[in-house]
Scaffold this active site. Structure first.
Site, mmCIF file in Angstrom:
data_model
loop_
_atom_site.group_PDB
_atom_site.id
_atom_site.type_symbol
_atom_site.label_atom_id
_atom_site.label_comp_id
_atom_site.label_asym_id
_atom_site.label_seq_id
_atom_site.Cartn_x
_atom_site.Cartn_y
_atom_site.Cartn_z
ATOM 1 N N HIS A 162 -4.262 -9.741 0.036
ATOM 2 C CA HIS A 162 -3.783 -10.737 -0.280
ATOM 3 C C HIS A 162 -1.865 -10.804 0.266
ATOM 4 C CE1 HIS A 162 -6.954 -11.538 -2.861
ATOM 5 N NE2 HIS A 162 -6.218 -12.597 -2.767
ATOM 6 N N ASP A 197 -6.764 -5.508 -0.457
ATOM 7 C CA ASP A 197 -6.744 -5.901 -0.626
ATOM 8 C C ASP A 197 -5.866 -7.412 0.780
ATOM 9 O OD1 ASP A 197 -5.300 -8.349 -2.411
ATOM 10 O OD2 ASP A 197 -4.533 -7.401 -2.762
ATOM 11 N N CYS A 251 -8.162 -15.332 2.467
ATOM 12 C CA CYS A 251 -8.337 -14.304 1.751
ATOM 13 C C CYS A 251 -9.951 -13.634 1.677
ATOM 14 C CB CYS A 251 -8.119 -13.676 -0.087
ATOM 15 S SG CYS A 251 -8.788 -14.960 -1.132
#
Length: 494
Positions: free
Chosen positions: A370, A368, A171
């Site tokens: 993820h 994001d 990440c």
């Protein structure tokens, strides 16, 4: 993504320690620790699932019929597990850890700042026929035009490892790719660019996406970043902090530009890279100082002496506290999003990096990384390519007082005037800091020592707690008293 011991580069889950499960797309990480804090019994079950022999990709073979039956059952478990990992359940787990949700930016009349541009919701927008070019619809168009880069699965193995996915460990790398991708968008297409609704797309846009493809052939791929970051302990499956990833980009850009064999030389960044650090080149913390002379030298080196100034990417790694960000820095972080040169912030919560691109009230708005997506290769000449996996219209937020204190701020300056404007804004921000700026500005870099803050022991560990010696300060940065103690143990390693 933090520099605390359990989340440093030499984390509890280094690649070399995962010899029995290198083929898995998901390894036990800080996710399991956080789930355990919520409900220990479920954490135990989760851990057992991932430490079992039911790997996502079965690698054992048995020629017997019973072996085939066992393999079929195992593959069934693998398929079920894959659906959990890549489905909504993983998203809900991630939201529980980040403590975030989708942001309704229209619920507040406060200004929204997105990478240097201001938007504001207004009651008139809800009226039929309203056309507010500076309101929420304009913000959403801008936000969804930002390049989002996420976890991918199914790419070629990274280097000598067996990792074909970066799920649960990449990440920070993905966040950094997003920041650099925005710099390239600003450089080639300008800040006002918005993703067209129809194809064919601009060639520059497609070529930027190609650079971030998941293969060694793509200049800024996760494969090449890991190779460039080996000097900082970066390996497939490992965690790293903002300082290490910033240095990795500097190393990769230089290696691509200076490769001995021209036919093997990959595309490089069309801008110089300046890692703004403090004492000991940032290795031992210290006050980040933007030095005009250093920036000029970096630009001259980048152009091989042909130009006195070039476009420049500035990355500023910071540690603004221990477990939490010191509250005095939150207003300063918030204001950096108002700078026209803003590229946002690499940050998030411990163990879960995000790319923060904007702010509204006391919350950061972010992209994001993820979400798990299958690998997509964008060919540089395919102007009709499906680029939907590189964009997102769902705005998520994170309270600024909950972000990890280890982070990095990015800025892009197109020319010398742009750089001078950044320095002026940074100096103005420093004057509002009450003696604790995020970073300072000076004409020429002089030896520095840590500044002692008598009100808090935490402040002595913060990368932005001191400034230069004030001998040449053309941008109005005030002088500070030096602490007589110079021990390196006062500074937390970035």
């Amino acid at each position: 993504m933090t520099d605390l011991p359990k989340r440093a580069v030499d984390s509890n889950f280094p690649a070399g320690h995962l010899t029995d499960s290198l083929d898995r797309e998901l390894e036990p990480t800080v996710l399991d620790q956080e789930i355990g804090n919520i409900r220990s019994t479920k954490s135990s079950l989760w851990s057992k699932i991932f430490t079992s022999k039911l790997c996502i990709r079965e690698t054992h073979h048995n020629p017997s019929s019973s072996g085939k039956e066992t393999k079929s059952i195992s593959n069934g478990w693998s398929a079920s597990l894959r659906r959990v990992v890549t489905g909504g359940a993983m998203r809900r787990i991630q939201e529980r850890i980040l403590g975030t949700s989708r942001a309704d930016v229209s619920s507040s009349a406060s200004e929204i700042w997105l990478l240097g541009m201001c938007y504001k919701a207004s009651p008139e927008e809800s009226q039929p026929g309203a056309n507010n070019g500076n309101g929420v619809p304009a913000f959403l168009q801008d936000f969804s035009s930002r390049i989002r880069i996420t976890y991918r699965k199914g790419f070629d193995a990274i280097s000598n490892s067996k990792f074909t996915s970066d799920v649960n460990w990449g990440c920070m790398i993905r966040s950094s790719q997003m920041l650099v991708a925005q710099a390239l968008l600003f450089h080639h297409l300008g800040r006002a660019w918005r993703k067209p609704s129809l194809t064919p797309y601009e060639r520059e846009y497609i070529q930027i996406l190609h650079l971030f493809g998941d293969s060694e052939a793509c200049a800024f791929s996760i494969h090449n970043l890991i190779r460039a970051g080996s000097a900082y302990g970066l390996t497939a499956g490992s965690w790293l902090g903002p300082y290490a990833v910033c240095r990795t980009w500097e190393t990769l850009a230089r290696a691509n530009r200076e490769h001995d064999e021209p036919n093997l030389r990959k595309e490089t960044l069309p801008m110089a890279v300046y890692i703004v650090s403090g004492d000991g080149d940032g290795e031992h913390g210290g006050a980040p100082v933007i030095c005009v002379d250093v920036a000029a030298r970096i630009c001259a080196d980048f152009s091989n002496g042909q130009f006195t100034w070039t476009p420049i990417l500035l990355l500023v790694p910071l540690v603004l506290g221990l477990e939490k960000v010191n509250p005095r820095y939150i207003p300063l972080l918030r204001e950096t999003f108002t700078f026209p040169q803003s590229l946002g912030i690499l940050g998030g919560k411990p163990g879960a990096s995000t790319y923060m691109v904007g702010v509204q009230d006391d919350k950061a708005l972010y992209l994001d990384p993820h979400e798990v997506q299958s690998v997509v290769q964008i060919k540089r000449d395919n102007l009709e390519a499906d680029t939907s996996s590189y964009h997102c219209s769902n705005v998520r937020n994170l309270p600024l007082d909950q972000i990890d204190p280890s982070l990095a701020i990015g800025f892009y300056c197109r020319d010398k005037d742009d750089f001078d404007d950044l320095c002026w804004r940074a100096s103005e921000l420093g004057e509002k800091s009450n003696g604790a700026p995020l970073f300072t500005v000076t004409r020429s870099l002089q030896p520095t020592r840590p500044v002692h803050h008598h009100d808090s022991s935490v402040d002595r560990l913060i990368g932005g707690a001191s400034c230069g010696n004030g001998m040449d300060e053309p941008f109005g940065v005030g002088n500070s008293e030096y602490d007589t103690h110079t021990g390196e143990d006062e500074w937390q390693i970035l």
